[in-house]
Design an enzyme around this catalytic site. Structure first.
Site, PDB file in Angstrom:
ATOM      1  N   HIS A   1       0.874  -1.195   0.000  1.00  0.00           N
ATOM      2  CA  HIS A   1       0.000   0.000   0.000  1.00  0.00           C
ATOM      3  C   HIS A   1       0.904   1.236   0.000  1.00  0.00           C
ATOM      4  O   HIS A   1       1.692   1.431  -0.930  1.00  0.00           O
ATOM      5  CB  HIS A   1      -0.945  -0.116   1.201  1.00  0.00           C
ATOM      6  CG  HIS A   1      -2.039   0.894   1.281  1.00  0.00           C
ATOM      7  ND1 HIS A   1      -2.471   1.637   0.217  1.00  0.00           N
ATOM      8  CD2 HIS A   1      -2.824   1.296   2.340  1.00  0.00           C
ATOM      9  CE1 HIS A   1      -3.463   2.441   0.599  1.00  0.00           C
ATOM     10  NE2 HIS A   1      -3.690   2.258   1.886  1.00  0.00           N
TER      11      HIS A   1
ATOM     12  N   HIS B   1      -2.487  -2.232  -9.359  1.00  0.00           N
ATOM     13  CA  HIS B   1      -3.469  -1.658  -8.452  1.00  0.00           C
ATOM     14  C   HIS B   1      -4.695  -2.552  -8.421  1.00  0.00           C
ATOM     15  O   HIS B   1      -5.061  -3.128  -9.443  1.00  0.00           O
ATOM     16  CB  HIS B   1      -3.859  -0.248  -8.928  1.00  0.00           C
ATOM     17  CG  HIS B   1      -4.477   0.568  -7.859  1.00  0.00           C
ATOM     18  ND1 HIS B   1      -5.818   0.530  -7.590  1.00  0.00           N
ATOM     19  CD2 HIS B   1      -3.930   1.439  -6.970  1.00  0.00           C
ATOM     20  CE1 HIS B   1      -6.070   1.358  -6.583  1.00  0.00           C
ATOM     21  NE2 HIS B   1      -4.946   1.918  -6.181  1.00  0.00           N
TER      22      HIS B   1
ATOM     23  N   ASP C   1       2.637   5.634  -6.587  1.00  0.00           N
ATOM     24  CA  ASP C   1       3.910   5.526  -5.871  1.00  0.00           C
ATOM     25  C   ASP C   1       5.139   5.481  -6.760  1.00  0.00           C
ATOM     26  O   ASP C   1       6.259   5.635  -6.269  1.00  0.00           O
ATOM     27  CB  ASP C   1       3.895   4.261  -4.990  1.00  0.00           C
ATOM     28  CG  ASP C   1       2.929   4.396  -3.832  1.00  0.00           C
ATOM     29  OD1 ASP C   1       2.880   5.479  -3.255  1.00  0.00           O
ATOM     30  OD2 ASP C   1       2.235   3.414  -3.525  1.00  0.00           O
TER      31      ASP C   1
HETATM   32  N1  ACO Z   1       4.875  -6.259 -10.490  1.00  0.00           N
HETATM   33  C1  ACO Z   1       4.818  -7.475 -11.071  1.00  0.00           C
HETATM   34  N2  ACO Z   1       3.713  -8.237 -11.086  1.00  0.00           N
HETATM   35  C2  ACO Z   1       2.616  -7.744 -10.509  1.00  0.00           C
HETATM   36  C3  ACO Z   1       2.597  -6.492  -9.904  1.00  0.00           C
HETATM   37  C4  ACO Z   1       3.776  -5.721  -9.899  1.00  0.00           C
HETATM   38  N3  ACO Z   1       3.839  -4.536  -9.317  1.00  0.00           N
HETATM   39  N4  ACO Z   1       1.373  -6.251  -9.400  1.00  0.00           N
HETATM   40  C5  ACO Z   1       0.649  -7.335  -9.676  1.00  0.00           C
HETATM   41  N5  ACO Z   1       1.392  -8.249 -10.340  1.00  0.00           N
HETATM   42  C6  ACO Z   1       0.968  -9.568 -10.787  1.00  0.00           C
HETATM   43  C7  ACO Z   1       0.983 -10.535  -9.620  1.00  0.00           C
HETATM   44  O1  ACO Z   1       2.231 -11.157  -9.446  1.00  0.00           O
HETATM   45  C8  ACO Z   1      -0.115 -11.497  -9.998  1.00  0.00           C
HETATM   46  O2  ACO Z   1       0.396 -12.368 -10.969  1.00  0.00           O
HETATM   47  P1  ACO Z   1      -0.102 -13.897 -11.024  1.00  0.00           P
HETATM   48  O3  ACO Z   1      -1.571 -13.813 -11.327  1.00  0.00           O
HETATM   49  O4  ACO Z   1       0.723 -14.474 -12.114  1.00  0.00           O
HETATM   50  O5  ACO Z   1       0.173 -14.474  -9.677  1.00  0.00           O
HETATM   51  C9  ACO Z   1      -1.137 -10.605 -10.682  1.00  0.00           C
HETATM   52  O6  ACO Z   1      -0.401  -9.483 -11.178  1.00  0.00           O
HETATM   53  C10 ACO Z   1      -2.213 -10.090  -9.728  1.00  0.00           C
HETATM   54  O7  ACO Z   1      -1.580  -9.467  -8.621  1.00  0.00           O
HETATM   55  P2  ACO Z   1      -2.207  -9.423  -7.166  1.00  0.00           P
HETATM   56  O8  ACO Z   1      -1.168  -8.960  -6.212  1.00  0.00           O
HETATM   57  O9  ACO Z   1      -2.891 -10.706  -6.850  1.00  0.00           O
HETATM   58  O10 ACO Z   1      -3.344  -8.361  -7.423  1.00  0.00           O
HETATM   59  P3  ACO Z   1      -3.958  -7.391  -6.364  1.00  0.00           P
HETATM   60  O11 ACO Z   1      -5.162  -6.781  -6.942  1.00  0.00           O
HETATM   61  O12 ACO Z   1      -4.111  -8.065  -5.052  1.00  0.00           O
HETATM   62  O13 ACO Z   1      -2.748  -6.375  -6.243  1.00  0.00           O
HETATM   63  C11 ACO Z   1      -1.339  -4.691  -5.605  1.00  0.00           C
HETATM   64  C12 ACO Z   1      -2.741  -5.042  -6.148  1.00  0.00           C
HETATM   65  C13 ACO Z   1      -1.185  -5.261  -4.193  1.00  0.00           C
HETATM   66  C14 ACO Z   1      -1.252  -3.183  -5.517  1.00  0.00           C
HETATM   67  C15 ACO Z   1      -0.236  -5.259  -6.550  1.00  0.00           C
HETATM   68  O14 ACO Z   1      -0.385  -4.766  -7.851  1.00  0.00           O
HETATM   69  C16 ACO Z   1       1.152  -4.976  -6.003  1.00  0.00           C
HETATM   70  O15 ACO Z   1       1.616  -5.695  -5.109  1.00  0.00           O
HETATM   71  N6  ACO Z   1       1.844  -3.919  -6.533  1.00  0.00           N
HETATM   72  C17 ACO Z   1       3.136  -3.546  -6.027  1.00  0.00           C
HETATM   73  C18 ACO Z   1       2.982  -2.753  -4.744  1.00  0.00           C
HETATM   74  C19 ACO Z   1       2.459  -1.362  -4.999  1.00  0.00           C
HETATM   75  O16 ACO Z   1       2.922  -0.651  -5.873  1.00  0.00           O
HETATM   76  N7  ACO Z   1       1.478  -0.968  -4.150  1.00  0.00           N
HETATM   77  C20 ACO Z   1       0.910   0.381  -4.197  1.00  0.00           C
HETATM   78  C21 ACO Z   1      -0.478   0.370  -4.768  1.00  0.00           C
HETATM   79  S1  ACO Z   1      -1.116   2.017  -4.803  1.00  0.00           S
HETATM   80  C22 ACO Z   1      -1.387   2.383  -3.190  1.00  0.00           C
HETATM   81  O17 ACO Z   1      -1.719   1.559  -2.410  1.00  0.00           O
HETATM   82  C23 ACO Z   1      -1.192   3.764  -2.712  1.00  0.00           C
END
Ligand code: ACO
Length: 382
Positions: free
Chosen positions: A223, A262, A319
């Protein structure tokens, strides 16, 4: 046996409340504060006006903004005890832990902590917005060995933040990016930290308790903590020419690239577009550090969009470009997430106050998968 309930892991896709505060259109990549597109707010408002809008549901007229701004100014000072907590812990604890403790501690200085009227809660929101900013600035100053700088009531919210952080009047080049980040991070519907705030507040715990839960949830790298991790990744990449190899390796190792992806946006986060736009304006005369970080960020952005943008809906979020922008304003990486919290305080308070208008205890269900009716075995027989 009855049909098993459907489980929405991470509450993905679940609506938990109605709100008029913020709309996130994840498909179109649009964001609205109280119906106003974020681009217009970022371009025309200051943080005080955005916070007023979020809390009160309308743009203030001149007199209302003046009144709101002076109330914020009147609440900027910190009690000595809180300054001491910060000074004693700075450099030894995570700044988000110090912030969480200090904000929680504010409750003992408010005679109305437990008064649950809307009027009292709006007053608490003003205190929280003003003092959280002062707390974050004081944490940043203490980490660099500077003592508490008293707030300056001739300065606006963001200017005063930098003044208290650096102990000297800020330049326009410092104020502009910080003001922009304050506005862009002020609110974002029922994200993890806002939901945590609502969960705590839905028990009718007070506003200080509720936002303390919000700070806890914001800390994590999935987050609010992602802004720090994104910059640390850029630092680890070092030279821009290493960007592609670094990111490809990370992806091959199934690592997430912080600042991308996201839960709601499956398009380019509009806040990231605004931040990137600002970063590009700096390129006319950047410092070597900002130039290097920008080059890494742009190369990383291109690679990630080519690989995961259209195909997987993974785009830059708020971010990703924040780090180089903060660096341009002389803000250190450890302070990115606390500064995010100081800004989001407006959104947390607005949501909590709105939710309390028609409060319902938040209490979801879990599907129990363990055994039942097990026989209790006395300790000496186990
Ligand atoms: N880099 C690489 N792969 C990613 C990323 C990323 N940043 N984000 C998602 N994916 C991939 C996951 O590995 C997953 O792949 P899979 O289906 O092969 O396992 C798929 O996309 C889905 O990802 P989830 O984490 O299950 O999706 P969710 O909706 O839960 O995730 C999240 C959202 C937590 C923000 C995710 O995109 C992430 O971890 N991003 C990196 C952290 C980040 O930047 N957070 C800030 C968000 S904005 C904020 O909160 C202010």
């Amino acid at each position: 046996m009855g049909e098993l309930p459907e489980i929405h892991k991470g509450l993905d896709g679940v609506y938990v409340s109605e709100s008029t505060i913020c709309k996130v259109d994840g498909t179109a990549g649009r964001l609205y504060y109280r119906g106003y597109p974020i681009d217009d707010i970022a371009k025309n408002s200051n943080y005080e006006e955005a916070a007023y809008l979020l809390l009160n549901g309308k743009l203030p007229n001149g007199a209302e903004l003046e009144d709101f701004s002076s109330k914020l100014k009147a609440e900027r000072e910190l009690p000595d005890k809180i300054i001491n907590i910060i000074t004693e812990s700075a450099g030894k604890s995570d700044p988000m832990d110090i912030l969480r403790t200090a904000v929680s501690y504010l409750s003992i200085y408010d005679n109305d902590t437990k008064t649950q009227t809307k009027e009292a809660n709006l007053k608490k929101a003003i205190k929280l917005i003003a003092k959280t900013s002062s707390i974050v600035a004081t944490i940043g100053a203490a980490m660099e060995g500077r003592s508490y700088t008293k707030p300056d009531s001739s300065l606006g919210h963001s200017e005063n933040f930098i003044y208290m952080l650096k102990g000297k009047k800020p330049t326009p080049d410092e104020v502009k990016p910080v003001e922009m980040m304050f506005i862009l991070q002020a609110e974002h519907s029922t994200n993890a930290s806002t939901f945590a705030t609502l969960v705590a507040g839905s028990t009718l715990a007070d506003l200080y308790s509720a936002v303390t839960a919000g700070i806890s949830a914001l800390k994590g790298p999935l987050h609010g903590g992602a802004d720090e991790e994104a910059l640390r990744m850029m630092e680890a990449i070092g030279d821009p020419s290493n960007t592609e190899a670094y990111i490809n390796d990370a992806l091959a190792g199934k690592k997430k690239i912080m600042g991308f992806g996201h839960r709601v946006y499956k398009a380019y986060d509009p806040r990231a577009k605004i931040i990137k736009g600002y970063l590009l304006t700096l390129q006319q005369n950047p410092s070597a550090e900002v130039k290097r970080l920008t080059e890494i960020a742009l190369r990383g952005e291109k690679l990630m969009i080519d690989k995961l943008g259209q195909t997987h809906g993974i785009w830059p979020n708020v971010d990703f470009f924040a780090g180089p922008v903060y660096v341009s304003a002389g803000i250190k990486v450890d302070l990115f997430t606390p500064l995010f919290a100081a800004s989001r305080m407006a959104g947390w308070c607005a949501h909590m106050i709105e939710y309390w208008e028609d409060n319902k205890l938040i209490r979801p269900l879990e599907l129990y998968k363990g055994e039942i009716d097990k026989k209790y075995v006395p300790i000496n027989d186990r």
